[in-house]
Scaffold this motif. Structure first.
Motif, PDB file in Angstrom:
ATOM      1  N   ALA A 178       0.793  -1.300  -0.211  1.00  0.00           N
ATOM      2  CA  ALA A 178       0.010  -0.120   0.007  1.00  0.00           C
ATOM      3  C   ALA A 178       1.066   1.255  -0.080  1.00  0.00           C
ATOM      4  CB  ALA A 178      -0.857   0.085   1.332  1.00  0.00           C
ATOM      5  N   PRO A 179       0.619   2.242  -0.771  1.00  0.00           N
ATOM      6  CA  PRO A 179       1.358   3.466  -0.724  1.00  0.00           C
ATOM      7  C   PRO A 179       1.263   4.280   0.453  1.00  0.00           C
ATOM      8  CG  PRO A 179      -0.418   3.383  -2.344  1.00  0.00           C
ATOM      9  CD  PRO A 179      -0.629   2.262  -1.625  1.00  0.00           C
ATOM     10  N   ILE A 180       2.612   4.816   0.950  1.00  0.00           N
ATOM     11  CA  ILE A 180       2.398   5.641   2.109  1.00  0.00           C
ATOM     12  C   ILE A 180       1.895   7.075   1.829  1.00  0.00           C
ATOM     13  CG2 ILE A 180       3.783   6.380   3.890  1.00  0.00           C
ATOM     14  CD1 ILE A 180       5.642   3.891   3.318  1.00  0.00           C
ATOM     15  N   VAL A 181       1.016   7.590   2.787  1.00  0.00           N
ATOM     16  CA  VAL A 181       0.307   8.724   2.460  1.00  0.00           C
ATOM     17  C   VAL A 181       1.002   9.564   3.727  1.00  0.00           C
ATOM     18  CG1 VAL A 181      -1.312  10.334   1.866  1.00  0.00           C
ATOM     19  CG2 VAL A 181      -1.369   8.126   0.844  1.00  0.00           C
ATOM     20  N   TYR A 182       1.893  10.519   3.555  1.00  0.00           N
ATOM     21  CA  TYR A 182       2.261  11.541   4.470  1.00  0.00           C
ATOM     22  C   TYR A 182       1.147  12.523   4.805  1.00  0.00           C
ATOM     23  CZ  TYR A 182       6.870   9.603   4.264  1.00  0.00           C
ATOM     24  OH  TYR A 182       8.084   8.858   4.248  1.00  0.00           O
ATOM     25  N   ASP A 183       0.965  13.125   6.084  1.00  0.00           N
ATOM     26  CA  ASP A 183      -0.060  14.116   6.441  1.00  0.00           C
ATOM     27  C   ASP A 183       0.537  15.083   6.927  1.00  0.00           C
ATOM     28  OD1 ASP A 183       0.263  12.905   8.780  1.00  0.00           O
ATOM     29  OD2 ASP A 183      -1.416  11.557   8.312  1.00  0.00           O
ATOM     30  N   LYS A 184       1.944  15.116   7.552  1.00  0.00           N
ATOM     31  CA  LYS A 184       2.441  16.401   7.919  1.00  0.00           C
ATOM     32  C   LYS A 184       3.809  16.934   7.066  1.00  0.00           C
ATOM     33  CE  LYS A 184       0.911  15.541  12.525  1.00  0.00           C
ATOM     34  NZ  LYS A 184       1.185  14.737  13.637  1.00  0.00           N
ATOM     35  N   PRO A 185       4.180  17.874   6.938  1.00  0.00           N
ATOM     36  CA  PRO A 185       3.592  19.044   7.504  1.00  0.00           C
ATOM     37  C   PRO A 185       2.272  19.280   6.546  1.00  0.00           C
ATOM     38  CG  PRO A 185       5.543  19.757   6.599  1.00  0.00           C
ATOM     39  CD  PRO A 185       5.621  18.240   6.452  1.00  0.00           C
ATOM     40  N   VAL A 186       2.191  18.968   5.564  1.00  0.00           N
ATOM     41  CA  VAL A 186       0.836  19.060   4.605  1.00  0.00           C
ATOM     42  C   VAL A 186       0.096  17.714   4.190  1.00  0.00           C
ATOM     43  CG1 VAL A 186       1.528  21.411   3.449  1.00  0.00           C
ATOM     44  CG2 VAL A 186       2.130  19.029   2.313  1.00  0.00           C
ATOM     45  N   LYS A 187      -1.114  17.762   4.043  1.00  0.00           N
ATOM     46  CA  LYS A 187      -1.864  16.526   3.989  1.00  0.00           C
ATOM     47  C   LYS A 187      -1.625  15.819   2.522  1.00  0.00           C
ATOM     48  CE  LYS A 187      -5.593  17.864   7.092  1.00  0.00           C
ATOM     49  NZ  LYS A 187      -6.883  18.334   7.025  1.00  0.00           N
ATOM     50  N   GLY A 188      -1.615  14.628   2.548  1.00  0.00           N
ATOM     51  CA  GLY A 188      -1.847  13.868   0.912  1.00  0.00           C
ATOM     52  C   GLY A 188      -0.613  14.211   0.186  1.00  0.00           C
ATOM     53  N   VAL A 189       0.781  13.592   0.840  1.00  0.00           N
ATOM     54  CA  VAL A 189       1.816  13.378  -0.312  1.00  0.00           C
ATOM     55  C   VAL A 189       2.098  11.794  -0.021  1.00  0.00           C
ATOM     56  CG1 VAL A 189       4.249  14.208  -0.396  1.00  0.00           C
ATOM     57  CG2 VAL A 189       2.621  15.399   0.947  1.00  0.00           C
ATOM     58  N   VAL A 190       2.219  11.329  -1.184  1.00  0.00           N
ATOM     59  CA  VAL A 190       2.212   9.935  -1.641  1.00  0.00           C
ATOM     60  C   VAL A 190       3.633   9.398  -1.700  1.00  0.00           C
ATOM     61  CG1 VAL A 190       1.808   9.697  -4.170  1.00  0.00           C
ATOM     62  CG2 VAL A 190       1.010   7.954  -2.508  1.00  0.00           C
ATOM     63  N   PHE A 191       4.028   8.456  -1.025  1.00  0.00           N
ATOM     64  CA  PHE A 191       5.092   7.622  -1.645  1.00  0.00           C
ATOM     65  C   PHE A 191       4.908   6.144  -1.810  1.00  0.00           C
ATOM     66  CE2 PHE A 191       8.655   4.489  -0.857  1.00  0.00           C
ATOM     67  CZ  PHE A 191       9.438   4.902  -1.806  1.00  0.00           C
ATOM     68  N   SER A 192       5.285   5.766  -3.034  1.00  0.00           N
ATOM     69  CA  SER A 192       4.953   4.367  -3.280  1.00  0.00           C
ATOM     70  C   SER A 192       6.072   3.405  -3.581  1.00  0.00           C
ATOM     71  CB  SER A 192       4.093   4.318  -4.861  1.00  0.00           C
ATOM     72  OG  SER A 192       3.987   2.846  -5.408  1.00  0.00           O
ATOM     73  N   HIS A 193       6.319   2.420  -2.659  1.00  0.00           N
ATOM     74  CA  HIS A 193       7.453   1.375  -2.861  1.00  0.00           C
ATOM     75  C   HIS A 193       7.213   0.884  -4.195  1.00  0.00           C
ATOM     76  CE1 HIS A 193       7.947   1.581   1.766  1.00  0.00           C
ATOM     77  NE2 HIS A 193       9.120   1.308   1.229  1.00  0.00           N
ATOM     78  N   LYS A 194       5.996   0.530  -4.598  1.00  0.00           N
ATOM     79  CA  LYS A 194       5.771  -0.374  -5.929  1.00  0.00           C
ATOM     80  C   LYS A 194       6.601   0.380  -7.037  1.00  0.00           C
ATOM     81  CE  LYS A 194       2.292  -2.703  -8.293  1.00  0.00           C
ATOM     82  NZ  LYS A 194       2.261  -2.314  -9.545  1.00  0.00           N
ATOM     83  N   THR A 195       6.237   1.859  -7.089  1.00  0.00           N
ATOM     84  CA  THR A 195       6.713   2.371  -8.201  1.00  0.00           C
ATOM     85  C   THR A 195       8.237   2.570  -8.124  1.00  0.00           C
ATOM     86  OG1 THR A 195       4.810   4.054  -7.921  1.00  0.00           O
ATOM     87  CG2 THR A 195       6.481   4.632  -9.166  1.00  0.00           C
ATOM     88  N   HIS A 196       8.955   2.668  -7.080  1.00  0.00           N
ATOM     89  CA  HIS A 196      10.223   2.644  -6.740  1.00  0.00           C
ATOM     90  C   HIS A 196      10.933   1.620  -7.067  1.00  0.00           C
ATOM     91  CE1 HIS A 196       9.004   6.782  -5.358  1.00  0.00           C
ATOM     92  NE2 HIS A 196      10.120   7.080  -5.676  1.00  0.00           N
ATOM     93  N   VAL A 197      10.223   0.502  -6.649  1.00  0.00           N
ATOM     94  CA  VAL A 197      10.966  -0.952  -6.660  1.00  0.00           C
ATOM     95  C   VAL A 197      10.991  -1.359  -8.091  1.00  0.00           C
ATOM     96  CG1 VAL A 197      10.803  -3.292  -6.032  1.00  0.00           C
ATOM     97  CG2 VAL A 197      10.725  -1.307  -4.066  1.00  0.00           C
ATOM     98  N   GLU A 198       9.948  -1.083  -8.839  1.00  0.00           N
ATOM     99  CA  GLU A 198      10.020  -1.503 -10.087  1.00  0.00           C
ATOM    100  C   GLU A 198      10.698  -0.585 -11.111  1.00  0.00           C
ATOM    101  OE1 GLU A 198       5.629  -1.253 -11.152  1.00  0.00           O
ATOM    102  OE2 GLU A 198       5.165  -2.753 -10.264  1.00  0.00           O
ATOM    103  N   LYS A 199      11.138   0.351 -10.549  1.00  0.00           N
ATOM    104  CA  LYS A 199      12.363   1.081 -11.478  1.00  0.00           C
ATOM    105  C   LYS A 199      13.617   0.509 -11.103  1.00  0.00           C
ATOM    106  CE  LYS A 199       9.954   5.839 -11.753  1.00  0.00           C
ATOM    107  NZ  LYS A 199       9.334   5.430 -13.116  1.00  0.00           N
ATOM    108  N   GLY A 200      13.731  -0.401 -10.090  1.00  0.00           N
ATOM    109  CA  GLY A 200      15.177  -1.074  -9.941  1.00  0.00           C
ATOM    110  C   GLY A 200      15.763  -0.653  -8.634  1.00  0.00           C
TER     111      GLY A 200
END
Lengths: 250, 126
Positions: free
Chosen positions: B29-51
């Motif tokens: 599942a993507p990690i969604v940060y909520d501080k200092p602003v709401k709604g900032v996504v990090f996707s492991h999948k996207t990054h791992v798939e880039k190698g």
């Protein structure tokens, strides 16, 4: 070639064939070419200052200050601090469909790079508002001194005709007030108390919402609306309401 | 110098070799940060798939505990521009620069709600 040009008897050879790049170079200096003479070796030009960019919408600034907002749309991240600040400042009820300002989302799956953009909206405080024209009781009106579109809730009968008339979907019915409510650039809550900006602009962490005075040449809003390097537009210009909220990008 | 470059090569080779195992063990599942602003996504999948391998970020730039970074006061865009956190790669040469394409990672409150429900958000105001 005759090197002695008779300056008193020059004929304007017409601007039709002036290359576009030449025109743009002059426009960037704030000049519009009005004539070419002596086989293109002389130009005449006038200042474009008064026929400013986006002039259809911004031609006249009848109020002082002429409150206006510019949205740097590409910077919006939908953190919604503006919306939270608006709700807290203007007591907007937390129910579905009630807002004075909101953020629209446009997904662009085929775009290179970013796949979405956010578009903040609020009342455009139009110079020719449709909402005030259609209100049967004059409960909503364009304030003569501030130019802000205000509500006199005592007069509102809740017929919602103003909602129908507004091209910007900027009005909602407030159950607590039993009247239509809308953005008034925080007139009662901030501006009339000496604050210089709206709650939403104040809360924005990304410098998206720039609030200011469109009649003041030193103001940031004026400078952004009148430059020609970046496009500036308004939403739904075809409505002909001459809005005072402008958008830019990049 | 030679020893260092050897080490780097070894690490890179190990990372590649471990790639399959690594890919199986990241949070889906993507990690969604909520501080200092709401709604900032990090996707492991996207990054791992880039190698990218785990150790390229962990634990030098980010601890493994999700959203631990947002407890830090310097978890702001300015730090990214200085090469911290995401800015270590998102600098315009390794990956798109942190001061461009804002809404790629900033999915916003709407994106955050979507990621919770797994579908579309209810449209507000219509």
């Amino acid at each position: 070639m005759n090197k002695n040009i008779d300056l008193n008897n020059l004929q304007n050879e017409g601007v039709e064939n002036v290359p576009m790049q030449e025109r743009r170079d002059f426009l960037k200096m704030g000049l519009a070419i009005t004539g070419i003479f002596a086989g293109g070796s002389l130009f005449s030009a006038v200042s474009t200052f008064n026929s400013a960019h986006a002039s259809d919408f911004a031609k006249k600034y009848p109020y002082k200050p002429h409150y206006s907002m510019v949205m740097q749309q590409h910077r919006c991240i939908d953190c919604e601090r503006c919306m939270d600040a608006c709700v807290a400042t203007n007591h907007v009820p937390k129910v579905h469909g009630a807002y004075r300002t909101t953020i629209l989302e446009k997904e662009t799956p085929d775009a290179v790079g970013g796949k979405r953009e956010f578009i903040p909206i609020l009342c455009n405080q139009c110079n020719l508002p449709q909402c005030t024209r259609v209100c049967p009781t004059k409960a909503t009106y364009k304030d003569k001194t501030t130019g802000i579109v205000l509500m006199d809730i005592k007069k509102c009968i809740g017929c919602l005709t103003c909602q129908e008339g507004c091209p910007y979907n900027a009005r909602y019915f407030n159950e607590e007030k039993k009247a239509v409510d809308k953005c008034n650039f925080c007139w009662d809550t901030r501006l009339s108390k000496g604050e210089k900006d709206t709650a939403c602009a104040h809360a924005c962490p990304a410098d998206v919402r720039i609030f200011g005075d469109l009649s003041n040449q030193e103001d940031r809003v004026f400078k952004i609306v009148h430059q020609i390097e970046k496009a500036v537009w308004v939403l739904r210009p075809e409505a002909g309401t001459r809005p005072n909220v402008f958008y830019t990008k990049g | 110098m030679t020893i260092r470059s050897l080490c780097i090569t070894a690490v890179a080779a190990l990372s590649l070799a471990a790639g399959v195992a690594v890919a199986a063990s990241y949070p889906e599942a993507p990690i969604v940060y909520d501080k200092p602003v709401k709604g900032v996504v990090f996707s492991h999948k996207t990054h791992v798939e880039k190698g990218l391998a785990c150790d390229m970020c962990h634990n030098r730039l980010f601890e493994q505990q999700a959203k631990k970074a947002q407890e830090n006061k310097d978890f702001v865009m300015e730090s990214l521009y200085q090469g911290k956190y995401c800015g270590a790669c998102h600098n315009g040469s390794l990956a798109f620069a942190s001061n461009t394409r804002c809404a790629t990672c900033h999915i916003g409150v709407k994106g955050e709600e979507r990621s919770k429900t797994g579908g579309k958000t209810e449209k507000k105001g219509h």
